[in-house]
Design a protein around this motif. Sequence first.
Motif, short mmCIF file in Angstrom:
data_model
loop_
_atom_site.label_atom_id
_atom_site.label_comp_id
_atom_site.label_asym_id
_atom_site.label_seq_id
_atom_site.Cartn_x
_atom_site.Cartn_y
_atom_site.Cartn_z
N ALA A 1 2.30 27.38 -6.42
CA ALA A 1 2.28 26.38 -7.48
C ALA A 1 2.29 25.00 -6.84
O ALA A 1 2.69 24.85 -5.67
N CYS B 1 2.78 20.58 -7.35
CA CYS B 1 3.32 19.46 -8.08
C CYS B 1 2.29 18.34 -8.03
O CYS B 1 1.95 17.90 -6.93
N TYR B 2 1.75 17.92 -9.14
CA TYR B 2 0.75 16.85 -9.12
C TYR B 2 1.41 15.50 -9.38
O TYR B 2 2.25 15.38 -10.27
N ASP C 1 -3.79 17.91 -17.85
CA ASP C 1 -2.53 17.77 -17.09
C ASP C 1 -1.42 17.29 -18.01
O ASP C 1 -0.29 17.77 -17.97
N GLN D 1 -0.36 20.02 -20.31
CA GLN D 1 0.48 21.01 -19.63
C GLN D 1 1.89 20.51 -19.45
O GLN D 1 2.86 21.27 -19.56
N SER D 2 2.03 19.23 -19.16
CA SER D 2 3.36 18.68 -18.98
C SER D 2 4.10 18.68 -20.32
O SER D 2 5.28 19.04 -20.40
N ALA E 1 5.17 22.24 -21.08
CA ALA E 1 6.29 22.67 -20.24
C ALA E 1 7.61 22.04 -20.70
O ALA E 1 8.63 22.73 -20.79
N ILE F 1 2.82 23.41 -11.34
CA ILE F 1 1.64 23.95 -12.00
C ILE F 1 1.12 25.14 -11.18
O ILE F 1 0.95 25.01 -9.96
N ASP F 2 0.91 26.23 -11.85
CA ASP F 2 0.45 27.44 -11.17
C ASP F 2 -0.94 27.23 -10.56
O ASP F 2 -1.84 26.73 -11.24
N ARG G 1 -3.49 27.04 -13.42
CA ARG G 1 -3.36 25.60 -13.70
C ARG G 1 -2.47 25.33 -14.92
O ARG G 1 -2.55 24.29 -15.58
N LYS G 2 -1.59 26.31 -15.23
CA LYS G 2 -0.64 26.11 -16.33
C LYS G 2 0.71 25.68 -15.75
O LYS G 2 1.08 26.10 -14.65
N GLY G 3 1.41 24.85 -16.51
CA GLY G 3 2.76 24.46 -16.10
C GLY G 3 3.66 25.67 -16.18
O GLY G 3 3.74 26.32 -17.21
#
Length: 367
Positions: free
Chosen positions: A118, A120-121, A129, A132-133, A136, A226-227, A231-233
């Motif tokens: 995973a 961290c962006y 993005d 997703q945040s 989460a 993020i996986d 690409r999912k949180g």
Amino acid sequence: ETELEEVLDAYRHIGTLKSKIPYGNGHINNTFLLTYEIPDGQEKRIILQEMNREVFKQPKELMENIIGVTSYLRGKIIENGGDPERETLNVVPADDGENYYVDSRGEYWRAYLFIEDATCYEQVETKEDFYQSALAFGNFQHLLAGYPAETLHETIPQFHDTRKRFNDFLRAVDEDKLGRVVHVRDEIDFVMKREGDADVFGDMLKRKELPLRVTHNDTKLNNIMIDNATRKGICVIDLDTVMPGLAMNDFGDSIRFGANTAAEDETDLSKVSSNLELFEVYVEGFLKGCQGSLTQTEIRLLPMGAKVMTYECGIRFLTDYLEGDHYFRIHRENHNLDRARTQFKLIEDMEAKWGEMEAIVRKAANK
Ligand code: ATP
Ligand code: MG
Ligand code: MG
């Protein structure tokens, strides 16, 4: 270096240490990635952090909060058939069984399982993005909806007590230590005109119209893993500021910084606005993640959360400017004033778009 040796020595039960490197882009704690070889010959990775005692004065209470919340999350994740080693932080105890280690200088350390596969962006690059945040952090609310939030320590007292922030501001204006009040009459007026906003949530909380929630209080994209495959949180990390609070505060702060079309310290205010498209994306993700855990009142107050958090933040920047910039680090003259001005511009913009913001929330809530 010698401190690190001492700390590593306190975590020998994990396995044979293969490597240690400074890790990540955190600004608060001192973070290391450790790689161990464990008895079955496999590798095990661990995050080791020296906690920032300047910011967190009560490390024991802070760790109690983290243990409380992560143990509870673990239970919920297992119930839901999820992977508790990837979907929540897991504190790895030291050799003596304690959840943290205090070194000979009195500094506090803690270890977490490294969340594998995973990323961290640092920056929101796409709407996805941001979505997703929101999802989460909404899911974080949902999973912790049954947690007794009042049992958490308030590790930073009155963190989002907007009334207190307002009173601190009044005192700073009154004292005018640096003679700066004369330069910011308009900004002071702006804050004074909206004094009522400082009490909206506090008053409702007193009347028991709002539930106390577990809040994260640092809802940036880079506090989510993020996986890599989906690409999912998958996991909310950085739980240092977990405290009892209001759902609208986590939501509102995310909008404050995440939907801003410009930087927090932009001096060209024509570039500063609250992007409704991003607002909508976040509302949708957050409500979806919350899965019905929020009350109708909380949902209705989401736009107010965005406004109050922006107002509170602007007040804090302006207060710091008046008091001589000793809280928020400045990199140029009037930096905190510039920051305050962007917040006030955002508020004006939200006020102009209020009806639309409310409509977006209603629409998303009825989906
Ligand atoms: P901030 O500036 O956001 O307050 P911080 O100093 O509090 O950061 P963390 O966010 O806890 O530090 O960690 C710093 C970075 O280390 C994270 O952004 C992430 O990249 C990485 N990290 C932290 N914990 C883990 C973990 N359990 N698994 C994988 N990576 C992690
Ligand atoms: Mg972080
Ligand atoms: Mg942090």
